[in-house]
Write an enzyme that holds these catalytic residues in place. Sequence first.
Site, PDB file in Angstrom:
ATOM      1  N   LYS A   1       0.810  -1.204   0.000  1.00 14.05           N
ATOM      2  CA  LYS A   1       0.000   0.000   0.000  1.00 14.05           C
ATOM      3  C   LYS A   1       0.856   1.272   0.000  1.00 14.05           C
ATOM      4  CE  LYS A   1      -2.349   0.016   3.704  1.00 14.05           C
ATOM      5  NZ  LYS A   1      -1.901   1.117   4.572  1.00 14.05           N
TER       6      LYS A   1
ATOM      7  N   ARG B   1      -8.438   3.652   9.688  1.00 16.65           N
ATOM      8  CA  ARG B   1      -8.077   2.272   9.972  1.00 16.65           C
ATOM      9  C   ARG B   1      -9.102   1.604  10.887  1.00 16.65           C
ATOM     10  NH1 ARG B   1      -2.356   2.425   9.273  1.00 16.65           N
ATOM     11  NH2 ARG B   1      -1.396   0.385   9.406  1.00 16.65           N
TER      12      ARG B   1
ATOM     13  N   ARG C   1      10.937  -6.827   5.046  1.00 11.79           N
ATOM     14  CA  ARG C   1      11.020  -5.369   5.031  1.00 11.79           C
ATOM     15  C   ARG C   1      11.974  -4.836   6.106  1.00 11.79           C
ATOM     16  NH1 ARG C   1       5.294  -2.228   5.306  1.00 11.79           N
ATOM     17  NH2 ARG C   1       5.430  -2.822   7.484  1.00 11.79           N
TER      18      ARG C   1
ATOM     19  N   ARG D   1      11.539  -3.393   9.135  1.00 17.01           N
ATOM     20  CA  ARG D   1      11.299  -2.203   9.948  1.00 17.01           C
ATOM     21  C   ARG D   1      11.296  -2.619  11.423  1.00 17.01           C
ATOM     22  NH1 ARG D   1       5.888   0.429   8.036  1.00 17.01           N
ATOM     23  NH2 ARG D   1       5.088  -0.557   9.923  1.00 17.01           N
TER      24      ARG D   1
ATOM     25  N   ARG E   1      -0.453  -7.348  13.995  1.00 20.74           N
ATOM     26  CA  ARG E   1      -0.959  -6.301  13.091  1.00 20.74           C
ATOM     27  C   ARG E   1      -1.980  -6.868  12.104  1.00 20.74           C
ATOM     28  NH1 ARG E   1       4.236  -4.098  12.211  1.00 20.74           N
ATOM     29  NH2 ARG E   1       4.056  -4.237   9.958  1.00 20.74           N
TER      30      ARG E   1
HETATM   31  P1  ADP Z   1       1.704  -0.944   7.778  1.00 22.61           P
HETATM   32  O1  ADP Z   1       2.181  -0.555   6.409  1.00 22.61           O
HETATM   33  O2  ADP Z   1       2.430  -2.112   8.343  1.00 22.61           O
HETATM   34  O3  ADP Z   1       0.218  -1.102   7.850  1.00 22.61           O
HETATM   35  P2  ADP Z   1       1.868   1.809   8.730  1.00 22.61           P
HETATM   36  O4  ADP Z   1       3.163   2.437   8.370  1.00 22.61           O
HETATM   37  O5  ADP Z   1       0.656   2.231   7.973  1.00 22.61           O
HETATM   38  O6  ADP Z   1       2.077   0.237   8.754  1.00 22.61           O
HETATM   39  O7  ADP Z   1       1.575   2.077  10.299  1.00 22.61           O
HETATM   40  C1  ADP Z   1       2.489   1.663  11.299  1.00 22.61           C
HETATM   41  C2  ADP Z   1       1.836   1.757  12.686  1.00 22.61           C
HETATM   42  O8  ADP Z   1       1.387   3.110  12.908  1.00 22.61           O
HETATM   43  C3  ADP Z   1       0.592   0.911  12.880  1.00 22.61           C
HETATM   44  O9  ADP Z   1       0.892  -0.416  13.244  1.00 22.61           O
HETATM   45  C4  ADP Z   1      -0.128   1.687  14.005  1.00 22.61           C
HETATM   46  O10 ADP Z   1       0.454   1.422  15.262  1.00 22.61           O
HETATM   47  C5  ADP Z   1       0.174   3.128  13.663  1.00 22.61           C
HETATM   48  N1  ADP Z   1      -0.894   3.743  12.835  1.00 22.61           N
HETATM   49  C6  ADP Z   1      -0.777   4.210  11.550  1.00 22.61           C
HETATM   50  N2  ADP Z   1      -1.941   4.699  11.109  1.00 22.61           N
HETATM   51  C7  ADP Z   1      -2.829   4.541  12.114  1.00 22.61           C
HETATM   52  C8  ADP Z   1      -4.216   4.818  12.284  1.00 22.61           C
HETATM   53  N3  ADP Z   1      -4.929   5.373  11.300  1.00 22.61           N
HETATM   54  N4  ADP Z   1      -4.790   4.522  13.465  1.00 22.61           N
HETATM   55  C9  ADP Z   1      -4.101   3.982  14.459  1.00 22.61           C
HETATM   56  N5  ADP Z   1      -2.802   3.667  14.373  1.00 22.61           N
HETATM   57  C10 ADP Z   1      -2.165   3.933  13.236  1.00 22.61           C
END
Ligand code: ADP
Length: 193
Positions: free
Chosen positions: A14, A89, A128, A130, A141
């Site tokens: 994404k 989310r 990845r 991270r 997750r």
């Molecule tokens: P991924 O690509 O693995 O889904 P992201 O970079 O989008 O990860 O997000 C990393 C972390 O940031 C999430 O696991 C969460 O803890 C937090 N996060 C990001 N966006 C949101 C959101 N809209 N609501 C709550 N937590 C969020």
Amino acid sequence: MARLIFLGPPGAGKGTQAQIVAARLGIPHISTGDILRHAVAQKTALGVQAQDYMDRGALVPDQLLEAMIEERLRQPDTQSGWLLDGYPRTLPQAVYLDTLLSLLGQPYDRALNLEVGDETLVGRLLSRGRRDDTEPVIRHRLQVYRDQTAPLIDFYQQRHHLLEVNGDQELDLVTQSLLTALSAAGLSVPSTP
Ligand code: ADP
């Protein structure tokens, strides 16, 4: 001008696709994950509060995200449109976003859902590297995604604003599928990058 919401499980690609598509459409790519990681690195008040949730693969509480997303969508570069990646989310976030967008007079055009089978996801995330990409955190997750984020697919489908795209293809083909879906939905996609 396009205002887009990107949905998809962690590991769907994404973030990568969001960046490419936003550049192609000439709109800012707004990633809540990136904004939060930046806040954590800078040790801002938001970052300090968010860090523990992120390290566990839990969602940062909805309330902490609200001011952050409003502030971002009020910046002048959003006049050309935007692509939201990682927000909303949860259902309450989607409801909040609807209210915020009508307040700002910035209705979204489409939500895009990038579909990828579970088998592919864990492998991609593990490669990845991270700091929140360890296997137990990844599994958590994915569980959080199924429980809290997947219901958003229905939410946008019921509003007839959802476009589904197969994310289980080569990177370039996924981009092509996304752009084709947007064009078919009547959005203008510049033909050259
Ligand atoms: P991924 O690509 O693995 O889904 P992201 O970079 O989008 O990860 O997000 C990393 C972390 O940031 C999430 O696991 C969460 O803890 C937090 N996060 C990001 N966006 C949101 C959101 N809209 N609501 C709550 N937590 C969020």
